[in-house]
Design a protein around this motif. Structure first.
Motif, PDB file in Angstrom:
ATOM      1  N   TRP A 146      37.040  51.588  12.110  1.00 53.84           N
ATOM      2  CA  TRP A 146      35.999  52.596  12.182  1.00 53.84           C
ATOM      3  C   TRP A 146      36.547  53.987  11.823  1.00 53.84           C
ATOM      4  O   TRP A 146      37.742  54.248  11.850  1.00 53.84           O
ATOM      5  N   GLU A 147      35.622  54.896  11.482  1.00 54.52           N
ATOM      6  CA  GLU A 147      35.988  56.201  10.940  1.00 54.52           C
ATOM      7  C   GLU A 147      36.829  57.024  11.916  1.00 54.52           C
ATOM      8  O   GLU A 147      37.828  57.639  11.519  1.00 54.52           O
ATOM      9  N   GLU A 148      36.439  57.066  13.188  1.00 54.00           N
ATOM     10  CA  GLU A 148      37.193  57.865  14.168  1.00 54.00           C
ATOM     11  C   GLU A 148      38.632  57.355  14.279  1.00 54.00           C
ATOM     12  O   GLU A 148      39.572  58.151  14.394  1.00 54.00           O
ATOM     13  N   LEU A 179      45.292  55.620  -1.332  1.00 51.19           N
ATOM     14  CA  LEU A 179      44.355  55.745  -0.226  1.00 51.19           C
ATOM     15  C   LEU A 179      43.216  56.640  -0.695  1.00 51.19           C
ATOM     16  O   LEU A 179      43.455  57.772  -1.143  1.00 51.19           O
ATOM     17  N   LEU A 180      41.990  56.140  -0.602  1.00 55.93           N
ATOM     18  CA  LEU A 180      40.842  56.823  -1.186  1.00 55.93           C
ATOM     19  C   LEU A 180      39.847  57.276  -0.124  1.00 55.93           C
ATOM     20  O   LEU A 180      39.698  56.645   0.924  1.00 55.93           O
ATOM     21  N   GLY A 218      39.839  61.015   6.586  1.00 52.88           N
ATOM     22  CA  GLY A 218      38.979  60.742   5.439  1.00 52.88           C
ATOM     23  C   GLY A 218      39.269  59.470   4.677  1.00 52.88           C
ATOM     24  O   GLY A 218      38.528  59.125   3.749  1.00 52.88           O
ATOM     25  N   VAL A 219      40.319  58.740   5.030  1.00 58.82           N
ATOM     26  CA  VAL A 219      40.661  57.516   4.286  1.00 58.82           C
ATOM     27  C   VAL A 219      39.639  56.415   4.602  1.00 58.82           C
ATOM     28  O   VAL A 219      39.423  56.069   5.759  1.00 58.82           O
ATOM     29  N   ARG A 220      39.024  55.874   3.549  1.00 63.17           N
ATOM     30  CA  ARG A 220      38.022  54.826   3.717  1.00 63.17           C
ATOM     31  C   ARG A 220      38.332  53.566   2.897  1.00 63.17           C
ATOM     32  O   ARG A 220      37.816  52.486   3.192  1.00 63.17           O
TER      33      ARG A 220
END
Length: 251
Positions: A146-148, A179-180, A218-220
């Protein structure tokens, strides 16, 4: 009636809660009352769950700041690269560049090759007389990170690949991992040197690895790309061999 749950010693209550699946602890049990919320948000419960499942080893992870995240990351740890050894032909690999005669999958050890260090690996990809490249893009949210977690904890992202030449030919090998962000902007990048394997080499398999850490929020996505070619320009498949590629998110 027997004693109420809240009257139990905290150590006993922690042992009871530790037997409950982790997702239920976070989504249900911590909502029961303030006492349960404090226990689920605390350290002791997650240390116990890590010990029960063998995640807390001899080093005891003394520097672990968030044992709940450590537990979930340890529980979820797996290779995020699909079809890393060619068992499903080129399935799951995109942006495929088929230089020369293109990619081919062969059985280990192959002509003028060596067995792989792990008996679990049976096949490899092999390149041809012009550059062959292939890539995978891993969606971290789709894999459950997850983002957090990615923005705050920033767990290690460990990349590994294995390459080898055949002993009768020379070849080149390259690895590039990015890493994007959500918009696929590059936030961090690792690019190996171009490895040149000479003719009459020992054909042994070599591991290459890199660990991303402190890469910022910000890595997704993770984009993994590797490839190579034979430098004698022989028709067929005399280029670099690759297999057992991996990307893991680790505590």
């Amino acid at each position: 009636p027997g004693p109420r749950m809240e009257s139990l010693p905290e150590a006993v209550l922690i042992r009871i809660l530790a037997s409950i699946p982790a997702v239920d602890l976070v989504l249900a049990c911590r909502l029961v009352c303030c006492q349960w919320k404090n226990l689920v948000d605390g350290t002791a419960l997650w240390i116990l769950k890590c010990q029960q499942e063998g995640f807390a080893g001899a080093e005891s992870q003394e520097n672990t700041e968030n044992w709940q995240n450590f537990y979930f990351l340890s529980k979820k740890r797996k290779n995020l690269i699909r079809n890393p050894c060619g068992e499903d032909d080129l399935q799951h690999w995109g942006e495929v560049e088929n230089g020369g005669d293109g990619w081919k999958i062969e059985e280990l050890p192959g002509d003028f090759g060596k067995e792989f260090p792990s008996e679990e690996v049976h096949k490899y990809f092999v390149t041809s007389y012009e550059w062959c490249r292939k890539a995978q893009v891993i969606d971290l949210r789709a894999e459950g990170y997850w983002e957090e977690l990615m923005d705050t904890t920033q767990p290690k992202i460990v990349v590994r690949d294995w390459y080898a030449g055949r002993s009768d030919a020379s070849c080149l090998y390259e690895l590039c991992v990015k890493l994007l962000s959500e918009n696929e902007d590059v936030l961090a990048e690792y690019k190996s040197e171009t490895v040149a394997i000479p003719q009459d080499n020992d054909a042994n398999w070599t591991e290459i690895s890199h660990t991303f850490s402190n890469y910022g929020p910000g890595v997704r996505f993770v984009r993994f790309e590797h490839g190579g070619q034979d430098t004698l320009f022989w028709k067929g498949w005399y280029g670099v061999r690759v297999t057992n590629s991996s990307v893991t998110v680790e505590p």
